[in-house]
Write a protein that holds these residues in place. Structure first.
Motif, PDB file in Angstrom:
ATOM      1  N   LYS A  78       7.596   0.793 -14.148  1.00 20.34           N
ATOM      2  CA  LYS A  78       7.048  -0.230 -13.452  1.00 20.34           C
ATOM      3  C   LYS A  78       8.474  -0.176 -12.530  1.00 20.34           C
ATOM      4  N   ALA A  79       9.435   0.101 -12.655  1.00 16.77           N
ATOM      5  CA  ALA A  79      10.783   0.071 -11.967  1.00 16.77           C
ATOM      6  C   ALA A  79      10.227   0.820 -10.304  1.00 16.77           C
ATOM      7  N   ALA A  80       9.888   2.041 -10.612  1.00 14.32           N
ATOM      8  CA  ALA A  80       9.048   2.920  -9.659  1.00 14.32           C
ATOM      9  C   ALA A  80       7.910   2.265  -8.513  1.00 14.32           C
ATOM     10  N   PHE A  81       7.031   2.331  -9.674  1.00 14.82           N
ATOM     11  CA  PHE A  81       5.816   1.743  -9.128  1.00 14.82           C
ATOM     12  C   PHE A  81       5.634   0.549  -8.061  1.00 14.82           C
ATOM     13  N   ASP A  82       6.741  -0.546  -8.851  1.00 11.06           N
ATOM     14  CA  ASP A  82       7.470  -1.648  -8.328  1.00 11.06           C
ATOM     15  C   ASP A  82       7.826  -1.151  -6.659  1.00 11.06           C
ATOM     16  N   GLN A  83       8.628  -0.037  -6.427  1.00 11.56           N
ATOM     17  CA  GLN A  83       9.524   0.312  -4.972  1.00 11.56           C
ATOM     18  C   GLN A  83       8.052   0.861  -3.747  1.00 11.56           C
ATOM     19  N   LEU A  84       6.566   0.754  -4.669  1.00  9.79           N
ATOM     20  CA  LEU A  84       6.012   1.960  -4.057  1.00  9.79           C
ATOM     21  C   LEU A  84       5.307   0.157  -2.807  1.00  9.79           C
ATOM     22  N   THR A  85       4.390   0.390  -1.264  1.00 16.02           N
ATOM     23  CA  THR A  85       4.455  -0.458  -0.747  1.00 16.02           C
ATOM     24  C   THR A  85       3.158  -0.756  -1.518  1.00 16.02           C
ATOM     25  N   PRO A  86       2.442  -1.084  -1.011  1.00 13.48           N
ATOM     26  CA  PRO A  86       1.122  -1.983  -1.849  1.00 13.48           C
ATOM     27  C   PRO A  86       0.255  -1.162  -1.272  1.00 13.48           C
TER      28      PRO A  86
END
Length: 325
Positions: free
Chosen positions: A242-250
């Motif tokens: 999730k931390a990696a996913f949250d680093q992605l732009t929307p």
């Protein structure tokens, strides 16, 4: 050098990967216990192709098959901690961490693979996805793993009585352990990679899995009796840290989510073909396939449900699953 060491120590693995703008491409690692060419491996590869295409090469996925990065228990911890970005794994090992994952793992709950698809593609599947975020994971896809059945080296299983006293390997899940106990057999959780030698040497009498796993792991060589009881139709789960996913732009988050959804149809198509191919392979190799009367097995599951479905949320989910037509 000291300055750079301090900077490196200040970042987590995920943040380092996604914060760097100097790199033209970010490579994400994904693990799978199955061999190259297996439908789940190919499903994640297809996901990677879509990601590379839709981000114009900014992201790429490297798939490490055949448990190159460890067995499922190890890789689950790696993806939760951010050492790994992606992981395809059975849902059952999450039963102690994500309570909602208990429901799809319950024995004889799904009437067919089509029933499972409708459930996991709908609101119940969305509820389970949301629950995984509390464990630091984002679910990108639910993949097919077919129906799991018992197989052993000793004798055909045509009734619950034939299960008594046999030792079966199960995945690391209390539900699976209790299911086997309710059938009068003994459960032995162990890593997937140890099953062949354990059956061969008599440490266990057999295991339980689907036709493609029974085939590709060569378990049919040491356990000729396959009983098509189809006790679980448990979907696999493809998750991202999730931390990696949250680093992605929307915008990139939407690309990742959509690529996950689009990979499901591809994986299901590959899965259906592989099941037919694997059944033919094991039958031609001499595996004896029997179809027991399931009602006795189903009746024996009452204590399993009584033990594991005590939460009102889970009971409602079970009722909702049964109501899906």
């Amino acid at each position: 050098m000291l300055h750079f060491g301090k900077v490196a120590a200040a970042f987590t693995v995920a943040a380092t990967l996604f914060a760097s703008t100097a790199l033209a491409q970010t490579v994400l690692k994904s693990s799978d216990t199955h061999p190259d060419g297996y439908p789940t491996v190919e499903g994640v590869k297809y996901f990677g192709e879509l990601i590379k295409e839709r981000t114009e090469g900014r992201y790429e996925v490297e798939v490490y098959h055949s448990a190159q990065l460890g067995e499922e228990k190890d890789t689950i911890e790696q993806v939760r901690s951010g050492v790994l970005e992606l992981n395809r794994v059975s849902m059952a090992p999450f039963n102690g961490t994500v309570k909602e994952s208990i429901v799809p793992a319950l024995p004889y709950l799904f009437r067919s693979e089509e029933h499972m698809h409708k459930v996991m593609d709908g609101p119940i599947g969305d509820q389970i996805k949301t629950a995984f975020e509390g464990a630091g994971l984002v679910v990108l896809a639910f993949y097919d793993a077919g129906s799991r059945s018992f197989y052993n080296r000793t004798k055909p299983i045509n009734s619950v009585d034939d299960m008594k006293g046999l030792k079966f390997r199960v995945i690391q899940s209390d539900i699976f352990v209790d299911m086997v106990a309710a059938l009068g057999a003994n459960a032995t959780p162990m890593p997937y990679g140890e099953v062949y030698s354990s059956i061969e040497t008599g440490v266990i009498d057999g295991a339980e899995n689907n036709f493609p796993s029974y085939d590709t792991a060569k378990h049919y060589e040491v356990a000729k009796h396959y009983s098509l009881d189809e006790h679980t139709i448990l979907p696999e789960v493809f998750v991202m840290n999730k931390a990696a996913f949250d680093q992605l732009t929307p915008e990139d988050q939407e690309i990742f989510r959509q690529a996950g959804k689009d990979s499901v149809a591809k994986q299901r198509e590959l899965w259906a073909a592989k099941v037919s191919e694997s059944r033919k392979i094991v039958e031609e190799a001499g595996a004896q396939i029997t179809t027991p009367d399931k009602q006795g097995f189903i009746d024996a599951m009452e204590p399993v449900y009584a033990k594991h479905v005590t939460d009102p949320v889970l009971q409602k989910m079970v009722d909702d699953v049964k109501a899906v037509q």
